[in-house]
Design an enzyme around this catalytic site. Structure first.
Site, PDB file in Angstrom:
ATOM      1  N   LYS A  75       0.822  -1.228   0.000  1.00 30.34           N
ATOM      2  CA  LYS A  75       0.000   0.000   0.000  1.00 30.34           C
ATOM      3  C   LYS A  75       0.853   1.275   0.000  1.00 30.34           C
ATOM      4  CE  LYS A  75      -4.112  -1.859   2.281  1.00 30.34           C
ATOM      5  NZ  LYS A  75      -5.101  -1.681   3.345  1.00 30.34           N
ATOM      6  N   ASP A 111     -10.621   2.850   2.703  1.00 29.17           N
ATOM      7  CA  ASP A 111     -10.886   2.154   3.976  1.00 29.17           C
ATOM      8  C   ASP A 111     -11.698   3.002   4.960  1.00 29.17           C
ATOM      9  OD1 ASP A 111      -9.853  -0.375   3.577  1.00 29.17           O
ATOM     10  OD2 ASP A 111      -7.840   0.160   4.272  1.00 29.17           O
ATOM     11  N   GLY A 136      -5.131  -0.210  18.533  1.00 30.30           N
ATOM     12  CA  GLY A 136      -4.206  -0.475  17.423  1.00 30.30           C
ATOM     13  C   GLY A 136      -3.889   0.841  16.725  1.00 30.30           C
ATOM     14  N   GLY A 139      -2.338   0.492   9.784  1.00 29.14           N
ATOM     15  CA  GLY A 139      -2.997   1.065   8.615  1.00 29.14           C
ATOM     16  C   GLY A 139      -4.492   1.251   8.787  1.00 29.14           C
ATOM     17  N   ALA A 140      -5.178   0.240   9.307  1.00 26.02           N
ATOM     18  CA  ALA A 140      -6.634   0.331   9.455  1.00 26.02           C
ATOM     19  C   ALA A 140      -6.995   1.370  10.508  1.00 26.02           C
ATOM     20  CB  ALA A 140      -7.211  -1.033   9.834  1.00 26.02           C
ATOM     21  N   TYR A 226     -12.989  -9.914  10.167  1.00 27.26           N
ATOM     22  CA  TYR A 226     -14.193 -10.542   9.606  1.00 27.26           C
ATOM     23  C   TYR A 226     -14.059 -12.054   9.501  1.00 27.26           C
ATOM     24  CZ  TYR A 226     -11.148  -9.372   5.681  1.00 27.26           C
ATOM     25  OH  TYR A 226     -10.049  -9.203   4.888  1.00 27.26           O
TER      26      TYR A 226
HETATM   27  P1  NAP Z   1      -1.299  -3.367  10.788  1.00 25.82           P
HETATM   28  O1  NAP Z   1      -1.031  -2.177   9.940  1.00 25.82           O
HETATM   29  O2  NAP Z   1      -0.305  -4.470  10.856  1.00 25.82           O
HETATM   30  O3  NAP Z   1      -1.591  -2.837  12.275  1.00 25.82           O
HETATM   31  C1  NAP Z   1      -1.911  -3.720  13.317  1.00 25.82           C
HETATM   32  C2  NAP Z   1      -1.957  -2.984  14.651  1.00 25.82           C
HETATM   33  O4  NAP Z   1      -2.239  -3.944  15.669  1.00 25.82           O
HETATM   34  C3  NAP Z   1      -0.631  -2.330  15.051  1.00 25.82           C
HETATM   35  O5  NAP Z   1      -0.879  -1.225  15.868  1.00 25.82           O
HETATM   36  C4  NAP Z   1       0.032  -3.470  15.837  1.00 25.82           C
HETATM   37  O6  NAP Z   1       1.019  -3.010  16.749  1.00 25.82           O
HETATM   38  C5  NAP Z   1      -1.152  -3.990  16.603  1.00 25.82           C
HETATM   39  N1  NAP Z   1      -0.956  -5.361  17.048  1.00 25.82           N
HETATM   40  C6  NAP Z   1      -0.690  -6.444  16.268  1.00 25.82           C
HETATM   41  N2  NAP Z   1      -0.590  -7.559  17.026  1.00 25.82           N
HETATM   42  C7  NAP Z   1      -0.786  -7.151  18.311  1.00 25.82           C
HETATM   43  C8  NAP Z   1      -0.784  -7.819  19.565  1.00 25.82           C
HETATM   44  N3  NAP Z   1      -0.593  -9.154  19.654  1.00 25.82           N
HETATM   45  N4  NAP Z   1      -0.998  -7.093  20.670  1.00 25.82           N
HETATM   46  C9  NAP Z   1      -1.207  -5.750  20.617  1.00 25.82           C
HETATM   47  N5  NAP Z   1      -1.211  -5.059  19.457  1.00 25.82           N
HETATM   48  C10 NAP Z   1      -1.016  -5.751  18.315  1.00 25.82           C
HETATM   49  O7  NAP Z   1      -2.657  -4.067  10.338  1.00 25.82           O
HETATM   50  P2  NAP Z   1      -3.956  -3.355   9.740  1.00 25.82           P
HETATM   51  O8  NAP Z   1      -3.904  -3.385   8.275  1.00 25.82           O
HETATM   52  O9  NAP Z   1      -4.126  -2.067  10.446  1.00 25.82           O
HETATM   53  O10 NAP Z   1      -5.096  -4.403  10.172  1.00 25.82           O
HETATM   54  C11 NAP Z   1      -5.521  -4.498  11.514  1.00 25.82           C
HETATM   55  C12 NAP Z   1      -6.749  -5.407  11.611  1.00 25.82           C
HETATM   56  O11 NAP Z   1      -7.824  -4.816  10.893  1.00 25.82           O
HETATM   57  C13 NAP Z   1      -6.544  -6.794  10.988  1.00 25.82           C
HETATM   58  O12 NAP Z   1      -7.238  -7.721  11.756  1.00 25.82           O
HETATM   59  C14 NAP Z   1      -7.189  -6.669   9.614  1.00 25.82           C
HETATM   60  O13 NAP Z   1      -7.680  -7.907   9.144  1.00 25.82           O
HETATM   61  C15 NAP Z   1      -8.326  -5.719   9.926  1.00 25.82           C
HETATM   62  N6  NAP Z   1      -8.736  -4.948   8.763  1.00 25.82           N
HETATM   63  C16 NAP Z   1     -10.021  -5.077   8.352  1.00 25.82           C
HETATM   64  C17 NAP Z   1     -10.472  -4.359   7.269  1.00 25.82           C
HETATM   65  C18 NAP Z   1     -11.905  -4.499   6.838  1.00 25.82           C
HETATM   66  O14 NAP Z   1     -12.231  -4.074   5.728  1.00 25.82           O
HETATM   67  N7  NAP Z   1     -12.763  -5.045   7.658  1.00 25.82           N
HETATM   68  C19 NAP Z   1      -9.597  -3.492   6.584  1.00 25.82           C
HETATM   69  C20 NAP Z   1      -8.283  -3.378   7.041  1.00 25.82           C
HETATM   70  C21 NAP Z   1      -7.870  -4.127   8.128  1.00 25.82           C
HETATM   71  P3  NAP Z   1       2.566  -2.853  16.264  1.00 25.82           P
HETATM   72  O15 NAP Z   1       2.585  -1.734  15.249  1.00 25.82           O
HETATM   73  O16 NAP Z   1       3.276  -2.543  17.516  1.00 25.82           O
HETATM   74  O17 NAP Z   1       2.944  -4.179  15.647  1.00 25.82           O
END
Ligand code: NAP
Length: 282
Positions: A75, A111, A136, A139-140, A226
């Site tokens: 991205k 998003d 969190g 990105g999301a 999801y």
């Molecule tokens: P990302 O950029 O990797 O960010 C993940 C976040 O969660 C970061 O802040 C990370 O902390 C934190 N994290 C990860 N593992 C953790 C743990 N064990 N304990 C505490 N914090 C933790 O991922 P993302 O793209 O934002 O996605 C996040 C979630 O949203 C995922 O489950 C994804 O499937 C979902 N999502 C859904 C949609 C939708 O359309 N429904 C769209 C996008 C994302 P660090 O930075 O310190 O690692």
């Protein structure tokens, strides 16, 4: 130049690019919509390396590729390689959708808007004036914080395990954004899990992003996950009387926005939703 997308005869090609994309639900969602609307496009999932991103974009400039969805980990790279970016994509530094404007490639990020549309559709309430806790800071979370700030949230608190990332994400919400702690969940109207904690296959399916005790009846609790459709987090929230919402709505609405950007048609949201739920429930 290598070809990554081979359109089927007479069809415009679209695809999601990322790594991995093997289990992507996007082909199911978009192909259901194309078929329903009798749009002569076909959508596939293409796994590419970081080194191949610029070649795929060049292929889109020169051929019958009508649209690209972009997922992890490309991205940010795509945001730097397209010809133009929308204001949202620029502020997030991340592109999840590429469309064509004449010969130019335009990078979007759908998003945040997809999230807001989903919340409004499911809760039947406006987003403005409410207080939010976003768990969190990836990105999301950033896309959600930016969108909530623009949608008139009264307060957007971001809590993650890295305070500097939380502050950065919260700043996208503008003056109403700040970093905070999980214990503040008690005081907000809406709690949003934007971490992968509870996601199938992430190795922590039975864990919770937040202790159950800090949630209460009447709150809206959203999990952006999801798969599964109902995480442990949502099961617990539901048990104490909170209103819950999973990540399907955001997934579908951000896809619907992409569909419209590519085809200029309103997306058949219900068809897309039915197709994806059927696929996940298999
Ligand atoms: P990302 O950029 O990797 O960010 C993940 C976040 O969660 C970061 O802040 C990370 O902390 C934190 N994290 C990860 N593992 C953790 C743990 N064990 N304990 C505490 N914090 C933790 O991922 P993302 O793209 O934002 O996605 C996040 C979630 O949203 C995922 O489950 C994804 O499937 C979902 N999502 C859904 C949609 C939708 O359309 N429904 C769209 C996008 C994302 P660090 O930075 O310190 O690692």
């Amino acid at each position: 130049m290598a070809k990554f997308l081979i359109p089927s005869a007479g069809r415009t090609a679209a695809a999601v690019i990322g790594d991995p994309v093997l289990h992507s639900l996007s082909p199911t969602i978009y192909n259901a919509a194309f078929e329903h609307d009798q749009v002569n496009w076909s959508y596939s999932a293409v796994s590419i390396t970081a080194e191949q991103v610029s070649d795929v974009l060049e292929e889109m400039r020169q051929s019958e590729i009508g649209g690209l969805s972009v997922t992890m980990p490309h991205k940010e790279a795509v945001a730097n390689l397209v010809d133009e970016t929308t204001a949202h994509a620029k502020r997030l530094g991340a592109v999840n959708c590429v469309s064509k404007n004449g010969g130019a490639l335009v990078g979007h990020n759908t998003d945040g808007e997809g999230f807001i549309k989903a919340v409004v559709a499911e809760t039947k309430e406006e987003t403005e004036g409410k207080s939010y806790l976003v768990i969190g800071a990836g990105g999301a979370a950033k896309a959600v914080a930016l969108a909530l700030g623009e949608a008139g949230a009264a307060e957007v608190i971001v809590s993650s395990r890295n305070d500097s990332k939380s502050r950065k994400a919260a700043s996208l919400a503008g003056q109403v954004g700040r970093s905070g702690s999980l214990s503040e969940a008690e005081e907000v109207d809406v709690i949003i899990n934007a971490t992968p904690i509870g996601m199938r296959g992430a190795g922590n399916e039975n864990q919770l992003p937040l202790p159950v005790e800090v949630m209460h009846k009447g709150q809206i609790v959203v999990d952006l996950i999801y798969h599964p459709l109902e995480t442990e987090f949502l099961k617990n929230a539901s048990r104490i009387g909170a209103r819950t919402m999973n990540g399907i709505g955001m997934l579908i609405h951000q896809a619907a926005l992409q569909y419209t950007l590519w085809t200029n048609k309103e997306a058949p949201v219900h068809i897309m939703q039915e197709a994806v739920i059927q696929q996940i429930s298999k």
